[in-house]
Design a protein around this motif. Structure first.
Motif, mmCIF file in Angstrom:
data_model
loop_
_atom_site.group_PDB
_atom_site.id
_atom_site.type_symbol
_atom_site.label_atom_id
_atom_site.label_comp_id
_atom_site.label_asym_id
_atom_site.label_seq_id
_atom_site.Cartn_x
_atom_site.Cartn_y
_atom_site.Cartn_z
ATOM 1 N N GLY A 229 -5.322 14.810 7.662
ATOM 2 C CA GLY A 229 -4.947 13.457 8.044
ATOM 3 C C GLY A 229 -3.680 12.966 7.376
ATOM 4 N N ALA A 230 -3.086 13.802 6.513
ATOM 5 C CA ALA A 230 -1.850 13.417 5.826
ATOM 6 C C ALA A 230 -0.646 13.685 6.719
ATOM 7 C CB ALA A 230 -1.714 14.210 4.531
ATOM 8 N N PRO A 231 0.478 13.022 6.449
ATOM 9 C CA PRO A 231 1.712 13.388 7.150
ATOM 10 C C PRO A 231 2.040 14.860 6.879
ATOM 11 C CG PRO A 231 2.002 11.347 5.932
ATOM 12 C CD PRO A 231 0.686 11.909 5.497
ATOM 13 N N LEU B 221 3.877 21.788 -11.231
ATOM 14 C CA LEU B 221 4.125 20.431 -10.723
ATOM 15 C C LEU B 221 2.827 19.657 -10.487
ATOM 16 C CD1 LEU B 221 6.882 21.172 -8.036
ATOM 17 C CD2 LEU B 221 7.209 20.053 -10.252
ATOM 18 N N GLY B 222 1.702 20.331 -10.603
ATOM 19 C CA GLY B 222 0.430 19.683 -10.286
ATOM 20 C C GLY B 222 0.204 19.514 -8.800
ATOM 21 N N VAL B 223 0.822 20.390 -7.992
ATOM 22 C CA VAL B 223 0.701 20.325 -6.528
ATOM 23 C C VAL B 223 -0.211 21.459 -6.069
ATOM 24 C CG1 VAL B 223 1.934 20.476 -4.325
ATOM 25 C CG2 VAL B 223 2.989 19.306 -6.283
ATOM 26 N N MET C 186 0.850 -1.194 0.000
ATOM 27 C CA MET C 186 0.000 0.000 0.000
ATOM 28 C C MET C 186 0.886 1.245 0.000
ATOM 29 S SD MET C 186 -2.942 1.038 2.752
ATOM 30 C CE MET C 186 -3.846 2.565 2.582
ATOM 31 N N PRO C 187 0.702 2.168 -0.959
ATOM 32 C CA PRO C 187 1.564 3.346 -1.021
ATOM 33 C C PRO C 187 1.333 4.251 0.189
ATOM 34 C CG PRO C 187 -0.273 3.548 -2.555
ATOM 35 C CD PRO C 187 -0.312 2.142 -2.027
ATOM 36 N N SER C 188 2.424 4.897 0.643
ATOM 37 C CA SER C 188 2.290 5.808 1.780
ATOM 38 C C SER C 188 1.544 7.054 1.327
ATOM 39 C CB SER C 188 3.680 6.190 2.311
ATOM 40 O OG SER C 188 4.447 6.780 1.284
ATOM 41 N N PRO C 189 0.771 7.672 2.230
ATOM 42 C CA PRO C 189 -0.016 8.852 1.860
ATOM 43 C C PRO C 189 0.894 10.027 1.500
ATOM 44 C CG PRO C 189 -0.115 8.474 4.227
ATOM 45 C CD PRO C 189 0.551 7.278 3.636
ATOM 46 N N GLN C 190 0.411 10.854 0.601
ATOM 47 C CA GLN C 190 1.187 12.022 0.205
ATOM 48 C C GLN C 190 1.186 13.061 1.333
ATOM 49 O OE1 GLN C 190 -1.224 12.495 -3.540
ATOM 50 N NE2 GLN C 190 0.791 13.033 -4.380
ATOM 51 N N PRO C 191 2.342 13.596 1.672
ATOM 52 C CA PRO C 191 2.398 14.570 2.768
ATOM 53 C C PRO C 191 1.960 15.964 2.327
ATOM 54 C CG PRO C 191 4.597 14.176 1.916
ATOM 55 C CD PRO C 191 3.685 13.234 1.175
ATOM 56 N N VAL C 192 1.683 16.799 3.325
ATOM 57 C CA VAL C 192 1.417 18.223 3.127
ATOM 58 C C VAL C 192 2.570 19.006 3.758
ATOM 59 C CG1 VAL C 192 -0.105 20.159 3.710
ATOM 60 C CG2 VAL C 192 -1.086 17.927 3.125
ATOM 61 N N ILE C 193 3.100 19.960 3.011
ATOM 62 C CA ILE C 193 4.162 20.828 3.528
ATOM 63 C C ILE C 193 3.527 22.070 4.152
ATOM 64 C CG2 ILE C 193 6.143 22.275 2.910
ATOM 65 C CD1 ILE C 193 6.635 20.347 0.539
ATOM 66 N N ILE D 211 9.399 14.851 -2.353
ATOM 67 C CA ILE D 211 8.667 13.967 -1.438
ATOM 68 C C ILE D 211 7.277 13.602 -1.959
ATOM 69 C CG2 ILE D 211 9.921 14.896 0.550
ATOM 70 C CD1 ILE D 211 7.422 16.487 1.288
ATOM 71 N N GLY D 212 6.933 14.098 -3.141
ATOM 72 C CA GLY D 212 5.613 13.795 -3.685
ATOM 73 C C GLY D 212 4.490 14.420 -2.887
ATOM 74 N N ALA D 213 4.665 15.678 -2.492
ATOM 75 C CA ALA D 213 3.672 16.348 -1.651
ATOM 76 C C ALA D 213 2.354 16.524 -2.397
ATOM 77 C CB ALA D 213 4.193 17.706 -1.203
ATOM 78 N N ARG D 214 1.283 16.448 -1.658
ATOM 79 C CA ARG D 214 -0.049 16.690 -2.236
ATOM 80 C C ARG D 214 -0.420 18.156 -2.197
ATOM 81 N NH1 ARG D 214 -4.399 14.182 2.030
ATOM 82 N NH2 ARG D 214 -5.855 15.564 0.973
ATOM 83 N N GLY D 215 0.239 18.917 -1.307
ATOM 84 C CA GLY D 215 -0.083 20.330 -1.189
ATOM 85 C C GLY D 215 0.915 21.066 -0.316
#
Length: 479
Positions: free
Chosen positions: A30-32, A120-122, A1-8, A91-95
Motif C-alpha cells: 500500500g506504500a508509494p 541505513l536501517g532500511v 500528516m507525514p507522507s508514507p514511506q515509499p518502497v523501491i 527519499i526515506g524509503a521503507r524498503g
C-alpha cells in the motif's frame, strides 16, 4: 500528516509488470512504489551492442507501461548497491524489493546492497522470478548441479508446475518526483554509424509485444513446431528468446500459457512438449552458469585446455562477415548481422564450422555472438558454444563435424533461406545452391555468379577441415 514511506522496486533482467514478484509485493504494502532501473556495467558481462539496443527499447516500453498506471521509471547509472542505497536515503524509503538473479556477480551485488541498506536501517527483500526451478532444488548426491540435460529436465518436471504467474498491478501510486537520467544520455543505441535499421525492421521489444508473440506462437506455430523448428526457410520457431533474455516474459508465464494451450487443444501436445524442453534447455544453461560463473571463458571439460586452436584473423573475419564460401554458413551470419538473431539450427552449423573446420577457439565465436545477438544470454550463449565445441556439459562429441552442404540440403532444401540472405546466389538452381563450386561454368554464368568475385570460393575444403579437426582432437585425447 507525514507522507508514507515509499518502497523501491529494483528492475534488472525483468522488464515487465506481469508476473513480477517484487513489484507485486511492493504494491501489496500500500506504500508509494518507486520503480528503478540501474545501469551497472560492473556487474556481470556488459551487454553487447545489439543487446544494448534492445535494452533501450525495452526500457522505453516499460516506462510507458508504468506511466499508464500512474507511476514513473527512474533511471540511474553507477554501482547498483551505492546508487540504490543513496536513493533509499534520499527519499526515506521503507524498503527495497527485487527479483533475485541466480548468477554469482548479481548475487554479490545483492549482498552488497543488503549490507548497505542494513547500515541505513532500511529493509530489503528478494523474490524468485528468473527461473522455473531454483538451482538448490536440482542437486546430485554430492550437492553439485547436474551436467547432463536429460536427467536435469526429468528432475525439473518431477517437481511439478511452477507457481502461477502474478497479475500486473492496475495502479502504481505516484511517489514524489525523483530525478533520474535521460535514457539517451546512456548511449545504448548506435548513431554514427546507425547499424540498427535491421533490428528495428525485425523487432518490437517490450512486454506487450512479447505477450503477443507468445499468443501467436501458441495459436499458429506450435502445431508444426516439431518438424518446422529445424527449418530456417520456414517461420517455425517461437522467436521469444530476446523477450525471455530481458525478462519481458517470465519462464513461468511461458510455461503456464503453453500448458493452457494444450488443455484447450490436445493436438498441440507434441509441439508444446518439444517447445517446453527448449525452455528447459535455457533453464539448464542458467543452472550451469550458477555453478560455473566463468562459463564464457573456461572449458567445462578441462582436457580441452590444451586444445591446439589456430589463430587465423583472416578466416575469422571471413566467418564474421558471412564470406566463407559455404552458403548456409554465410546466410546465418548475414541474418545475424541484419536482424540480431540467427536460426537455431543454423547457429549449430555456423558454430561447428568455426571451431571444427577453421579450428578457431570457441571463445572467439561466443564473443561475436555476444556482441551481435539481441538474445545474447549469459547462460545459453557460452553453454551452447561449449556444447558445439565438445568441451561443455552434455556436449556434442568433438568428432561430430557438421557438413554444411548436407545441413543446407536437408534443412533448406529449396534454398529459400540462402536466397534471402545471400542474394548473389538467388539464381543458382536448388540442386547447386548449397555447393555452387560444383556448378559448371555455364550454370554459374547463367546465374550471374563468378566464384572468387561475386561470391567467394570455400575458404576450407570440408573433407580436409574435418580431417584436421579429428587430428587436433586426437592430440588432446593422447594428452
Amino acid at each position: 500528516m507525514p507522507s508514507p514511506q515509499p518502497v523501491i522496486v529494483w528492475f534488472r533482467d525483468d522488464l515487465r509488470l506481469s508476473d513480477h514478484p517484487a513489484l507485486h509485493a511492493a504494491v501489496k504494502t500500500g506504500a508509494p512504489v518507486v520503480c528503478l532501473y540501474v545501469l551497472d556495467d560492473s556487474v556481470g558481462r556488459s551487454p553487447g551492442g545489439a543487446a544494448r539496443w534492445w535494452l533501450a527499447q525495452s526500457l522505453r516500453a516499460l516506462g510507458a507501461a508504468i506511466a499508464v498506471r500512474g507511476g514513473s521509471l527512474v533511471l540511474r547509472r553507477g554501482a547498483a548497491a551505492t546508487v540504490i542505497a543513496e536513493l533509499a536515503r534520499e527519499i526515506g524509503a521503507r524498503g527495497v524489493y527485487w527479483n533475485g538473479i541466480a548468477q554469482a556477480p548479481h548475487r554479490a551485488a545483492e549482498r552488497q546492497l543488503e549490507a548497505a541498506l542494513v547500515r541505513l536501517g532500511v529493509g530489503s527483500q528478494s523474490f524468485p522470478g528468473d527461473l522455473l526451478v531454483p538451482p538448490s532444488a536440482i542437486r546430485n548426491k554430492e550437492g553439485r548441479g547436474l551436467r547432463v540435460y536429460t536427467p536435469f529436465w526429468r528432475r525439473a518436471l518431477s517437481l511439478g508446475d511452477p507457481p502461477k504467474p502474478l497479475p500486473a498491478p492496475r495502479q502504481l501510486g505516484p511517489a514524489s518526483k525523483i530525478a533520474g537520467d535521460g535514457l539517451e544520455s546512456w548511449g545504448l543505441e548506435p548513431s554514427k554509424p546507425d547499424w540498427a535499421e535491421g533490428l528495428r525492421e525485425t523487432w518490437t521489444p517490450g512486454e506487450s509485444s512479447a505477450r503477443e508473440r507468445l499468443r501467436d506462437f501458441l495459436k499458429h506455430t506450435a502445431r508444426g513446431y516439431v518438424g518446422d523448428r529445424d527449418r530456417p526457410d520456414r517461420d517455425g520457431t517461437s522467436r521469444l528468446s530476446p523477450h525471455l533474455r530481458f525478462g519481458e516474459l517470465s519462464p513461468r508465464q511461458v510455461w503456464h500459457a503453453a500448458r493452457f494451450a494444450v488443455a484447450e487443444d490436445p493436438a498441440l501436445e507434441p509441439g508444446i512438449e518439444k517447445f517446453l524442453s527448449e525452455l528447459g534447455w535455457r533453464e539448464f544453461c542458467r543452472h550451469l552458469l550458477h555453478d560455473h560463473p566463468d562459463l564464457a571463458t573456461e572449458n567445462l571439460q578441462t582436457n580441452f585446455d590444451g586444445f591446439p586452436w589456430t589463430r587465423d584473423s583472416k578466416a575469422l573475419a571471413a566467418w564474421r562477415r558471412g564470406r566463407t564460401g559455404y552458403p548456409i554458413v554465410d546466410a546465418g551470419l548475414r541474418e545475424l548481422w541484419h536482424t540480431g538473431v540467427m536460426h537455431n539450427r543454423v547457429r549449430m552449423v555456423v558454430a561447428s564450422f568455426l571451431v571444427k573446420h577453421l579450428l578457431i577457439d570457441w571463445r572467439e565465436g561466443e564473443a561475436w555472438f555476444w556482441d551481435t545477438l539481441v538474445d545474447a544470454d549469459p547462460g545459453s550463449n557460452p553453454a551452447n558454444w561449449q556444447w558445439v565445441a565438445g568441451c561443455g556439459a552434455d556436449a556434442a562429441p568433438y568428432f561430430r563435424v557438421f557438413n554444411p552442404v548436407l545441413q543446407g540440403e536437408k534443412f533448406d532444401p529449396d534454398g529459400a533461406y540462402v536466397r534471402r540472405w545471400v542474394p548473389e546466389l538467388k539464381n543458382v538452381p536448388a540442386k547447386l545452391i548449397h555447393q555452387p563450386w560444383q556448378a559448371t561454368p555455364i550454370e554459374l554464368a547463367s546465374a550471374g555468379v563468378t566464384l572468387g568475385k561475386t561470391y567467394p570460393q570455400p575458404i576450407v575444403d570440408h573433407a580436409r577441415g574435418r580431417e584436421r579437426a579429428l587430428a587436433a582432437y586426437a592430440q588432446i585425447r593422447r594428452g
